[in-house]
Enzyme design. Structure first.
Site, PDB file in Angstrom:
ATOM      1  N   GLY A  86       0.794  -1.222   0.000  1.00 13.27           N
ATOM      2  CA  GLY A  86       0.000   0.000   0.000  1.00 13.27           C
ATOM      3  C   GLY A  86       0.825   1.269   0.000  1.00 13.27           C
ATOM      4  O   GLY A  86       0.596   2.158   0.819  1.00 13.27           O
ATOM      5  N   THR A  87       1.799   1.385  -0.898  1.00 10.69           N
ATOM      6  CA  THR A  87       2.661   2.567  -0.931  1.00 10.69           C
ATOM      7  C   THR A  87       3.407   2.625  -2.259  1.00 10.69           C
ATOM      8  O   THR A  87       3.390   1.666  -3.038  1.00 10.69           O
ATOM      9  CB  THR A  87       3.677   2.518   0.232  1.00 10.69           C
ATOM     10  N   THR A  88       4.075   3.737  -2.507  1.00  8.77           N
ATOM     11  CA  THR A  88       5.013   3.852  -3.619  1.00  8.77           C
ATOM     12  C   THR A  88       6.261   4.562  -3.107  1.00  8.77           C
ATOM     13  O   THR A  88       6.172   5.674  -2.577  1.00  8.77           O
ATOM     14  CB  THR A  88       4.426   4.652  -4.792  1.00  8.77           C
ATOM     15  N   LYS A 138       6.910   8.792   4.808  1.00 11.81           N
ATOM     16  CA  LYS A 138       7.596   7.503   4.784  1.00 11.81           C
ATOM     17  C   LYS A 138       9.088   7.640   4.503  1.00 11.81           C
ATOM     18  O   LYS A 138       9.791   6.638   4.411  1.00 11.81           O
ATOM     19  CB  LYS A 138       6.958   6.597   3.729  1.00 11.81           C
ATOM     20  N   SER A 196       3.212  -1.170  -3.584  1.00 15.47           N
ATOM     21  CA  SER A 196       2.174  -1.604  -4.520  1.00 15.47           C
ATOM     22  C   SER A 196       2.118  -0.737  -5.772  1.00 15.47           C
ATOM     23  O   SER A 196       1.815  -1.224  -6.857  1.00 15.47           O
ATOM     24  CB  SER A 196       0.812  -1.579  -3.820  1.00 15.47           C
TER      25      SER A 196
END
Length: 217
Positions: free
Chosen positions: A16-18, A50, A147
């Site tokens: 759930g991130t890039t 992040k 993701s």
């Protein structure tokens, strides 16, 4: 003390991130989106950062379980701070990556998180390292994760150049994040970018409505 192990084979980890890190001529860019999700379905936060500073010129990005990643990073920061006091000099980027690797490997049955470490040091200049789930350590010039990365492999392969200028690399990273955030429903929010060079660290935040658009959303 009894340990409880997580069977990672039961269900794939939804990151759930890039996240992205890339070396340019004289420095490195490391960046991420700002959306956190629960189970890859429910968006729990739109404003999380992040890109975490673990030492003066070393940053890391995280993907996977946020709780696991935060615990690892907190421990890594302690180790690096203690290491710099012992050595009476800033830690090397590879030292930071190795600390992350050891923590991930020693707890591979319990952790569900991966990391990128990027930074600049006097020995090797700008560097990017990937610490994957399970504790594998790899040095790369450019890397992506999370993701949203599945949507931008072609763009990154086609557009990345090893000797880009700072401005070119920032635009490359911003475009990559924008493309991923436009397609991945659990990547979004703002783009957090950090530029690390010999002269210092620069933080850049691009709001979601200021990101480049490549298609109708």
């Amino acid at each position: 003390m009894e340990k409880h192990y997580t069977d990672s084979r039961a269900k794939a980890v939804s990151t759930g991130t890039t996240i992205l890190a890339a070396v340019f001529d004289g420095g490195v860019v490391i960046c991420s989106d700002s959306r956190a999700s629960i189970g890859g379905e429910y968006v729990s936060s739109k404003t999380i950062n992040k890109v975490i500073q673990v030492h003066d010129r070393i940053f890391c990005c995280m993907a996977g379980s946020l709780a696991d990643a935060q615990a690892v990073i907190k421990t890594a920061k302690f180790h690096l701070s203690f290491h710099s006091v012992q050595m009476e000099s800033p830690p090397l980027v590879i030292a930071a990556a190795s600390v992350l690797k050891e923590l991930c490997y020693q707890n591979k049955e319990e952790l569900q998180a991966g990391f990128m470490a990027a930074g600049w040091d006097k020995k090797k200049g700008p560097q990017v390292y990937v610490v994957s789930l399970g504790g594998m350590l790899v040095s790369q010039s450019v890397t992506i994760g999370g993701s949203g990365s599945t949507y931008i492999y072609g763009y990154v392969d086609a557009k990345y150049k090893p000797n880009m200028s700072k401005e070119e690399c920032l635009q490359f990273a911003t475009n990559a994040l924008a493309l991923a955030m436009g397609r991945d429903n659990v990547s979004g929010g703002v783009a957090h970018l950090v530029v690390i060079t010999e002269t210092g660290v620069e933080h850049v935040v691009v709001p979601g409505d200021k990101l480049p658009r490549f298609h109708d959303e």
